[in-house]
Write a protein that holds these residues in place. Structure first.
Motif, PDB file in Angstrom:
ATOM      1  N   LEU B  19       0.841  -1.207   0.000  1.00 44.30           N
ATOM      2  CA  LEU B  19       0.000   0.000   0.000  1.00 44.30           C
ATOM      3  C   LEU B  19       0.871   1.250   0.000  1.00 44.30           C
ATOM      4  O   LEU B  19       0.621   2.216  -0.721  1.00 44.30           O
ATOM      5  CB  LEU B  19      -0.896   0.017   1.237  1.00 44.30           C
ATOM      6  CG  LEU B  19      -2.243  -0.676   1.113  1.00 44.30           C
ATOM      7  CD1 LEU B  19      -2.935  -0.679   2.461  1.00 44.30           C
ATOM      8  CD2 LEU B  19      -3.115   0.015   0.080  1.00 44.30           C
ATOM      9  N   ARG B  20       1.894   1.229   0.831  1.00 40.57           N
ATOM     10  CA  ARG B  20       2.784   2.386   0.971  1.00 40.57           C
ATOM     11  C   ARG B  20       3.556   2.649  -0.322  1.00 40.57           C
ATOM     12  O   ARG B  20       3.727   3.797  -0.721  1.00 40.57           O
ATOM     13  CB  ARG B  20       3.754   2.117   2.134  1.00 40.57           C
ATOM     14  CG  ARG B  20       4.703   3.232   2.449  1.00 40.57           C
ATOM     15  CD  ARG B  20       5.504   2.882   3.671  1.00 40.57           C
ATOM     16  NE  ARG B  20       4.803   3.252   4.884  1.00 40.57           N
ATOM     17  CZ  ARG B  20       4.890   4.439   5.480  1.00 40.57           C
ATOM     18  NH1 ARG B  20       5.653   5.369   4.979  1.00 40.57           N
ATOM     19  NH2 ARG B  20       4.227   4.696   6.582  1.00 40.57           N
ATOM     20  N   LEU B  21       4.002   1.572  -0.975  1.00 39.78           N
ATOM     21  CA  LEU B  21       4.833   1.740  -2.182  1.00 39.78           C
ATOM     22  C   LEU B  21       3.998   1.964  -3.440  1.00 39.78           C
ATOM     23  O   LEU B  21       4.535   2.401  -4.465  1.00 39.78           O
ATOM     24  CB  LEU B  21       5.724   0.503  -2.375  1.00 39.78           C
ATOM     25  CG  LEU B  21       6.869   0.383  -1.386  1.00 39.78           C
ATOM     26  CD1 LEU B  21       7.450  -1.023  -1.409  1.00 39.78           C
ATOM     27  CD2 LEU B  21       7.960   1.394  -1.707  1.00 39.78           C
ATOM     28  N   ASP B  22       2.748   1.593  -3.383  1.00 36.18           N
ATOM     29  CA  ASP B  22       1.823   1.779  -4.506  1.00 36.18           C
ATOM     30  C   ASP B  22       2.353   1.128  -5.792  1.00 36.18           C
ATOM     31  O   ASP B  22       2.465  -0.090  -5.839  1.00 36.18           O
ATOM     32  CB  ASP B  22       1.545   3.266  -4.704  1.00 36.18           C
ATOM     33  CG  ASP B  22       0.270   3.488  -5.508  1.00 36.18           C
ATOM     34  OD1 ASP B  22      -0.538   2.542  -5.578  1.00 36.18           O
ATOM     35  OD2 ASP B  22       0.096   4.586  -6.079  1.00 36.18           O
ATOM     36  N   ASP B  23       2.716   1.924  -6.791  1.00 36.58           N
ATOM     37  CA  ASP B  23       3.133   1.344  -8.084  1.00 36.58           C
ATOM     38  C   ASP B  23       4.603   0.955  -8.126  1.00 36.58           C
ATOM     39  O   ASP B  23       5.083   0.472  -9.154  1.00 36.58           O
ATOM     40  CB  ASP B  23       2.847   2.329  -9.223  1.00 36.58           C
ATOM     41  CG  ASP B  23       1.374   2.350  -9.570  1.00 36.58           C
ATOM     42  OD1 ASP B  23       0.688   1.343  -9.278  1.00 36.58           O
ATOM     43  OD2 ASP B  23       0.904   3.366 -10.104  1.00 36.58           O
ATOM     44  N   ASP B  24       5.333   1.210  -7.051  1.00 32.71           N
ATOM     45  CA  ASP B  24       6.775   0.938  -7.053  1.00 32.71           C
ATOM     46  C   ASP B  24       7.123  -0.246  -6.153  1.00 32.71           C
ATOM     47  O   ASP B  24       8.208  -0.317  -5.591  1.00 32.71           O
ATOM     48  CB  ASP B  24       7.511   2.205  -6.590  1.00 32.71           C
ATOM     49  CG  ASP B  24       9.005   2.107  -6.866  1.00 32.71           C
ATOM     50  OD1 ASP B  24       9.381   1.454  -7.867  1.00 32.71           O
ATOM     51  OD2 ASP B  24       9.798   2.646  -6.070  1.00 32.71           O
ATOM     52  N   ALA B  25       6.169  -1.160  -5.996  1.00 31.07           N
ATOM     53  CA  ALA B  25       6.394  -2.267  -5.054  1.00 31.07           C
ATOM     54  C   ALA B  25       7.014  -3.481  -5.740  1.00 31.07           C
ATOM     55  O   ALA B  25       6.324  -4.230  -6.421  1.00 31.07           O
ATOM     56  CB  ALA B  25       5.070  -2.660  -4.401  1.00 31.07           C
ATOM     57  N   TYR B  26       8.295  -3.643  -5.588  1.00 36.15           N
ATOM     58  CA  TYR B  26       8.960  -4.868  -6.045  1.00 36.15           C
ATOM     59  C   TYR B  26       9.887  -5.338  -4.923  1.00 36.15           C
ATOM     60  O   TYR B  26      10.136  -4.593  -3.966  1.00 36.15           O
ATOM     61  CB  TYR B  26       9.719  -4.635  -7.358  1.00 36.15           C
ATOM     62  CG  TYR B  26      10.849  -3.654  -7.288  1.00 36.15           C
ATOM     63  CD1 TYR B  26      10.622  -2.292  -7.448  1.00 36.15           C
ATOM     64  CD2 TYR B  26      12.155  -4.086  -7.059  1.00 36.15           C
ATOM     65  CE1 TYR B  26      11.674  -1.385  -7.380  1.00 36.15           C
ATOM     66  CE2 TYR B  26      13.198  -3.192  -6.996  1.00 36.15           C
ATOM     67  CZ  TYR B  26      12.958  -1.844  -7.152  1.00 36.15           C
ATOM     68  OH  TYR B  26      13.998  -0.954  -7.071  1.00 36.15           O
ATOM     69  N   GLY B  27      10.385  -6.578  -5.039  1.00 41.11           N
ATOM     70  CA  GLY B  27      11.100  -7.254  -3.954  1.00 41.11           C
ATOM     71  C   GLY B  27      12.029  -6.401  -3.113  1.00 41.11           C
ATOM     72  O   GLY B  27      11.856  -6.277  -1.906  1.00 41.11           O
ATOM     73  N   SER B  28      13.007  -5.793  -3.771  1.00 43.71           N
ATOM     74  CA  SER B  28      14.030  -5.050  -3.045  1.00 43.71           C
ATOM     75  C   SER B  28      13.439  -3.851  -2.287  1.00 43.71           C
ATOM     76  O   SER B  28      13.805  -3.589  -1.141  1.00 43.71           O
ATOM     77  CB  SER B  28      15.087  -4.573  -4.041  1.00 43.71           C
ATOM     78  OG  SER B  28      16.090  -3.873  -3.390  1.00 43.71           O
ATOM     79  N   ARG B  29      12.509  -3.123  -2.937  1.00 42.12           N
ATOM     80  CA  ARG B  29      11.897  -1.954  -2.297  1.00 42.12           C
ATOM     81  C   ARG B  29      11.027  -2.377  -1.111  1.00 42.12           C
ATOM     82  O   ARG B  29      10.992  -1.706  -0.082  1.00 42.12           O
ATOM     83  CB  ARG B  29      11.037  -1.172  -3.310  1.00 42.12           C
ATOM     84  CG  ARG B  29      11.822  -0.438  -4.352  1.00 42.12           C
ATOM     85  CD  ARG B  29      12.515   0.820  -3.812  1.00 42.12           C
ATOM     86  NE  ARG B  29      11.572   1.822  -3.377  1.00 42.12           N
ATOM     87  CZ  ARG B  29      11.620   2.427  -2.194  1.00 42.12           C
ATOM     88  NH1 ARG B  29      12.559   2.105  -1.328  1.00 42.12           N
ATOM     89  NH2 ARG B  29      10.739   3.337  -1.860  1.00 42.12           N
ATOM     90  N   ILE B  30      10.330  -3.486  -1.282  1.00 43.26           N
ATOM     91  CA  ILE B  30       9.467  -3.970  -0.194  1.00 43.26           C
ATOM     92  C   ILE B  30      10.321  -4.311   1.034  1.00 43.26           C
ATOM     93  O   ILE B  30       9.981  -3.949   2.164  1.00 43.26           O
ATOM     94  CB  ILE B  30       8.647  -5.209  -0.645  1.00 43.26           C
ATOM     95  CG1 ILE B  30       7.742  -4.839  -1.819  1.00 43.26           C
ATOM     96  CG2 ILE B  30       7.820  -5.763   0.505  1.00 43.26           C
ATOM     97  CD1 ILE B  30       7.064  -6.021  -2.484  1.00 43.26           C
ATOM     98  N   ILE B  31      11.443  -4.971   0.785  1.00 46.54           N
ATOM     99  CA  ILE B  31      12.345  -5.327   1.896  1.00 46.54           C
ATOM    100  C   ILE B  31      12.846  -4.065   2.596  1.00 46.54           C
ATOM    101  O   ILE B  31      12.886  -3.998   3.828  1.00 46.54           O
ATOM    102  CB  ILE B  31      13.526  -6.175   1.364  1.00 46.54           C
ATOM    103  CG1 ILE B  31      13.039  -7.590   1.052  1.00 46.54           C
ATOM    104  CG2 ILE B  31      14.672  -6.234   2.377  1.00 46.54           C
ATOM    105  CD1 ILE B  31      14.082  -8.501   0.508  1.00 46.54           C
ATOM    106  N   ASP B  32      13.205  -3.045   1.803  1.00 43.19           N
ATOM    107  CA  ASP B  32      13.691  -1.788   2.376  1.00 43.19           C
ATOM    108  C   ASP B  32      12.630  -1.122   3.253  1.00 43.19           C
ATOM    109  O   ASP B  32      12.902  -0.667   4.363  1.00 43.19           O
ATOM    110  CB  ASP B  32      14.108  -0.822   1.252  1.00 43.19           C
ATOM    111  CG  ASP B  32      15.444  -1.210   0.642  1.00 43.19           C
ATOM    112  OD1 ASP B  32      16.156  -2.024   1.264  1.00 43.19           O
ATOM    113  OD2 ASP B  32      15.779  -0.715  -0.448  1.00 43.19           O
ATOM    114  N   VAL B  33      11.401  -1.068   2.718  1.00 46.35           N
ATOM    115  CA  VAL B  33      10.321  -0.406   3.466  1.00 46.35           C
ATOM    116  C   VAL B  33      10.032  -1.153   4.765  1.00 46.35           C
ATOM    117  O   VAL B  33       9.855  -0.538   5.827  1.00 46.35           O
ATOM    118  CB  VAL B  33       9.044  -0.314   2.583  1.00 46.35           C
ATOM    119  CG1 VAL B  33       7.824  -0.014   3.421  1.00 46.35           C
ATOM    120  CG2 VAL B  33       9.232   0.758   1.540  1.00 46.35           C
ATOM    121  N   ILE B  34      10.004  -2.479   4.696  1.00 45.16           N
ATOM    122  CA  ILE B  34       9.734  -3.264   5.907  1.00 45.16           C
ATOM    123  C   ILE B  34      10.863  -3.059   6.929  1.00 45.16           C
ATOM    124  O   ILE B  34      10.613  -2.939   8.128  1.00 45.16           O
ATOM    125  CB  ILE B  34       9.562  -4.767   5.558  1.00 45.16           C
ATOM    126  CG1 ILE B  34       8.280  -4.965   4.750  1.00 45.16           C
ATOM    127  CG2 ILE B  34       9.518  -5.623   6.815  1.00 45.16           C
ATOM    128  CD1 ILE B  34       8.061  -6.372   4.236  1.00 45.16           C
TER     129      ILE B  34
END
Lengths: 207, 109
Positions: B19-34
């Motif tokens: 939800l937070r990343l919206d259209d930019d949600a892929y593996g590496s970014r998701i790990i960073d946000v978490i």
């Protein structure tokens, strides 16, 4: 050398790719590579991430694959881990850090190894892993059909272990272990070749 | 009561990251946000296992992305939360809130 030129450890990448399979290989390696470069992580970090992910990725692959692929994947993953361990032990021979001695004492590569239980762990654990992956891959019916090949495989794997178990104090059987390790490598390569085709069950929603 | 799908804790965290990343949600970014927001060090394997489960539940959709040099020329895979995913998340959050009403934690929240 720029950050983009930094390369992660090849063996760790190979093992991760093996565990991820054709469906996730590029995506997972791409994500790990990006993290490795963007955050300037060490090679040790990459190794740690690879080892942490192998189990999950193997599980994912098993959920997608058919029953025979499931067994092949389990076999390959377990062999990879066994080979990785052997590799690390070989590296440990050249290191001077305190744990190296302990590792070597437990190694089939060592001429002074005395612990038969270690051989049992090294060769029986991968087989237990194969059986577990086959059973937990969501295809319980396949276990019945795989019982015979798994039993045969288990018996073959137990031969050198039993050989050592009943001949304490002698280590003339090291050649046998070398042969056995060579057989493991051949089986691993065979499994990798079989795994190369992508699973037909893979679905991807393209934008 | 009808049979409902329930979300696990990590599934909630992953959906919140999507939800937070919206259209930019892929593996590496998701790990960073978490890692940044939830202070959890997640392995890539655990993340993809969860995303696969969410996809099978129909809570997440997948699309193939572009390859970049920083990824060693490998393609990305983008994930997006579906309407059903958002409803599930809302339902789980409401249940949790209701459970906490009248407790010391509920009062603080």
């Amino acid at each position: 050398m720029s950050e983009l030129d930094r390369q992660p450890p090849r063996l760790a990448m190979f093992l991760t790719a093996l565990a991820a399979g054709p469906m996730l290989r590029d995506v997972v390696l791409g994500d790990l590579h990006e993290q490795f470069v963007a955050h300037q992580h060490s090679r040790g970090w990459f190794w740690w991430q690879a080892l942490r992910s192998i189990g999950w990725l193997t599980w994912l692959q098993c959920c997608e694959a058919g029953r025979w692929r499931c067994a092949q994947i389990g076999l390959t993953a377990s062999l990879s881990l066994a080979l990785l361990w052997l590799w690390e032990l070989r590296v440990a021979q050249t290191w001077s850090w305190p744990m190296a001695k302990t590792l070597l004492a437990w190694s089939p590569l060592s001429a002074t190894a005395t612990c038969q239980t270690c051989y049992a762990i090294l060769y029986v654990m991968p087989l237990a892993f194969v059986a577990a992956m086959t059973a937990l891959g969501g295809r319980l019916r396949s276990v019945r059909r795989l019982r015979l090949p798994l039993a045969l495989l288990g018996m073959v794997a137990l031969v050198p272990v039993v050989f050592y178990w009943f001949s304490p104090g002698t280590h003339d059987g090291n050649k046998l272990f070398r042969l056995w390790q060579a057989a493991l490598v051949v089986m691993a390569v065979f499994s990798v070749v079989l795994m190369r085709s992508p699973s037909p069950r893979h679905r991807l929603v393209d934008a | 009561m009808g049979k409902q799908k329930f979300l696990g804790e990590f599934e909630m965290i992953v959906l919140a990251a999507l939800l937070r990343l919206d259209d930019d949600a892929y593996g590496s970014r998701i790990i960073d946000v978490i890692a940044e927001q939830a202070e959890r060090n997640v392995s890539i394997g655990a993340l993809y296992a969860t995303l696969k489960r969410l996809e099978q539940k129909g809570l997440v959709t997948v699309r193939q992305g572009e390859a970049t040099a920083v990824r060693g020329g490998r393609a990305k895979r983008y994930f997006k939360i579906t309407g059903e995913g958002q409803r599930q998340m809302q339902r789980s959050l409401n249940s949790l809130r209701n459970l906490l009403v009248g407790t010391p934690i509920g009062a603080v929240g």
